[in-house]
Design an enzyme around this catalytic site. Structure first.
Site, mmCIF file in Angstrom:
data_model
loop_
_atom_site.group_PDB
_atom_site.id
_atom_site.type_symbol
_atom_site.label_atom_id
_atom_site.label_comp_id
_atom_site.label_asym_id
_atom_site.label_seq_id
_atom_site.Cartn_x
_atom_site.Cartn_y
_atom_site.Cartn_z
ATOM 1 N N ASP A 1 -51.066 39.716 -21.574
ATOM 2 C CA ASP A 1 -51.211 39.700 -23.035
ATOM 3 C C ASP A 1 -50.281 40.624 -23.838
ATOM 4 O OD1 ASP A 1 -53.401 38.731 -21.696
ATOM 5 O OD2 ASP A 1 -54.877 39.901 -22.785
ATOM 6 N N GLU B 1 -61.866 35.861 -25.165
ATOM 7 C CA GLU B 1 -61.040 37.063 -25.028
ATOM 8 C C GLU B 1 -60.121 37.181 -26.244
ATOM 9 O OE1 GLU B 1 -60.474 37.542 -20.276
ATOM 10 O OE2 GLU B 1 -59.117 36.095 -21.146
ATOM 11 N N TRP C 1 -53.677 31.717 -16.820
ATOM 12 C CA TRP C 1 -54.326 32.393 -15.704
ATOM 13 C C TRP C 1 -54.476 31.506 -14.467
ATOM 14 C CZ3 TRP C 1 -54.206 37.232 -14.955
ATOM 15 C CH2 TRP C 1 -54.277 38.131 -16.005
HETATM 16 C C1 FRU Z 1 -56.682 38.180 -21.288
HETATM 17 C C2 FRU Z 1 -57.266 39.367 -20.554
HETATM 18 C C3 FRU Z 1 -57.978 40.287 -21.509
HETATM 19 C C4 FRU Z 1 -57.920 41.604 -20.802
HETATM 20 C C5 FRU Z 1 -56.579 41.544 -20.129
HETATM 21 C C6 FRU Z 1 -56.526 42.236 -18.805
HETATM 22 O O1 FRU Z 1 -55.598 37.596 -20.655
HETATM 23 O O2 FRU Z 1 -58.128 38.920 -19.534
HETATM 24 O O3 FRU Z 1 -59.274 39.863 -21.848
HETATM 25 O O4 FRU Z 1 -58.034 42.692 -21.679
HETATM 26 O O5 FRU Z 1 -56.264 40.193 -19.965
HETATM 27 O O6 FRU Z 1 -55.229 42.332 -18.336
#
Ligand code: FRU
Length: 507
Positions: A48, A230, A312
């Site tokens: 992110d 998220e 993901w």
């Molecule tokens: C989204 C996420 C967030 C988290 C981060 C961890 O891609 O899962 O929710 O803060 O990545 O790397």
């Protein structure tokens, strides 16, 4: 010092500096899938975008980064800055993990009035809020794995100091409680944080960025719930003289074409609650590879957005070498009303014009069947941009092909009134079973003319249809660069405009 020695030293110094430069440049350019018009750190894993803030002429981009590994692991905040959203300067790691855990996603704000008291000697602090993710607790299987912490910078974002009384917001008994995005809410004179809490968004308020009080929850009965929520983002946006509030909610899995994606809601926020007339789920980008996208803070009425260009489902195993994963092009968000519904538009920021070489423009080309447009543009380079304007009266597809006959196809199906992106034969796909699939985006515009703006990089394609109403972002791993463009139509079609623009690398 003798004149000669002086010149010798100056020469050696500049030779040394330019060879370092040449080295970084050639590393960036020579790697097969290294993006040429997208930011990537020199090496290792990214996910992110985080803490994006504009301050004193600089756009800061922080990001989820494993400094020592090409897969998700020792998550810290990496850092880069830009004066123009096009060229990026790579910076040292901004925030490292600590005893509270890994440094998960979050945001950063300019605390102009020093409400936090963290500013010293008249220096305005930048304050970042992120999630501390405790891996020991995660392994122990307890609930309170995630809490919110802050860090501040007194040197315009260069270095960050963690607040000594972290966490500032403890876990309220929700296993997934993360990714705080802060805004200043002028009417209530409060900071408001939107935080993802399992499959809802919780809003919190604070007057000093250190003490937080819960305001409300949103989302239990609306939107897509096929995954965990998220990286939210709440912000006002102006449209036809009115203020609307947009709430972005990233979701994984559950995206329109599988895996991770960005949904959004358009409504109103009164300082306490977010409300919207919900009819159906709306997606910011229908492609498989835009996730965790949020906006920059401190950019006034301009809403600038960037996403992680991956998914993901396969982010940890994409076939790159030194680096793994990149960010999308920065995009400017707008709003558009269609049939009584409000939709977000996202278009590449105009600053990207800086990358453009000389365009070739072709007007009013009638195509019946198949046409090799490479003949008309001479030679096709990567990276490049293709703009097309045509009528919506028939099916069409645009094929970008290499000499191995691998191709990525972007097109429109009239019957279904939808765009598609086909990467099934676009090169390497077998590293994951779902990677080589078709991706669809509904056409939302009702105009008789379709406009497409397509950005092709060495390992990605971004399609902006109808001025950013339908967007498809996808990564690709062709075994050779694409070098040919074919236009195929099911019946006679007038290509009103085709503009081909090769792009300079940003490195
Ligand atoms: C989204 C996420 C967030 C988290 C981060 C961890 O891609 O899962 O929710 O803060 O990545 O790397």
């Amino acid at each position: 010092m003798k004149k000669f020695t002086f010149y010798y030293l100056v020469f050696t110094f500049f030779f040394f500096i330019s060879s370092i430069n040449a080295q970084t440049k050639s590393n960036d350019i020579d790697e097969k899938y290294r993006p040429q018009i997208h930011f990537t750190p020199e090496k290792n894993w990214v996910n992110d975008p985080n803490g994006m803030v504009y301050y004193k002429g600089k756009y800061h981009l922080f990001f989820q980064h494993s400094p020592n590994s090409s897969v998700w692991s020792d998550i810290s905040w990496g850092h880069a800055t830009s004066n123009d959203l096009v060229h990026w300067e790579r910076k040292p790691i901004a925030i490292y993990p600590d005893s509270l855990g890994l440094i998960f996603s979050g945001s950063a704000v300019v605390d102009k009035y020093n409400t936090s008291g963290l500013g010293k000697n008249g220096i305005i602090p930048l304050v970042a809020m992120y999630t501390s993710h405790d891996m020991k607790k995660e392994k122990a299987g307890v609930i309170d794995v995630e809490s919110q912490s802050i860090a501040y910078s007194l040197d315009e974002g260069e270095t960050w100091i963690k607040y000594q009384s972290n966490p500032v917001l403890k876990n309220p008994g929700v296993r997934d409680f993360r990714d705080p995005k802060i805004i200043w809410h002028e009417q209530t004179k409060n900071w408001v944080a939107s935080i993802a809490a399992h499959d809802q968004i919780s809003f919190y308020a604070s007057s000093d960025l250190k003490n937080w009080e819960k305001l409300s929850d949103f989302g239990k009965t609306v939107g897509s719930h096929d995954g965990v929520w998220e990286c939210p983002d709440l912000f006002p946006i102006q449209y036809e003289g009115k203020t609307f509030w947009v709430l972005i909610v990233n979701i994984n899995p559950g995206g329109p074409n599988g895996g991770s994606a960005t949904q959004y809601f358009v409504g109103d926020f009164n300082g306490k609650e977010f409300k919207c007339d919900y009819k159906q789920v709306k997606w910011m980008d229908y492609g498989p590879d835009e996730y965790a996208g949020v906006t920059w803070s401190n950019t006034g009425n301009r809403k600038l957005f960037i996403g992680w260009m991956s998914n993901w489902e396969y982010a940890n195993i994409v076939p790159t070498e030194k680096f793994r994963n990149a960010f999308t092009l920065p995009r400017e968000l707008g709003l558009k009303k269609i049939n009584e519904e409000y939709y977000i538009t996202s278009t590449p920021v105009p600053e990207l014009k800086k990358m453009e070489k000389k365009s070739i423009v072709i007007n009013n080309l009638t195509i019946n069947g198949s046409s090799d447009l490479t003949d008309k543009i001479g030679k096709m380079e990567v990276p490049s941009k293709f703009n097309l304007v045509l009528s919506n009266k028939s099916d069409f597809s645009i094929e970008l092909v290499n000499t191995l006959n691998e191709k990525v196809v972007v097109g429109y199906s009239k019957d279904k009134n939808q765009f598609f992106l086909d990467r099934r034969n676009a090169g390497k796909t077998d590293f994951q079973k779902n990677f080589g699939r078709m991706n669809y985006a509904p056409r939302l515009s009702s105009s008789d003319e379709i406009s497409l703006s397509i950005y092709l990089d060495l390992a990605s394609i971004e399609v902006f249809a109808d001025n950013g109403l339908s967007v498809l972002t996808s990564v690709l791993f062709p075994n050779e660069k694409f070098s040919k463009i074919n236009f195929i139509t099911s019946e006679k079609l007038l290509l009103k405009n085709f503009t081909y623009t090769p792009l300079n690398s940003i490195w």
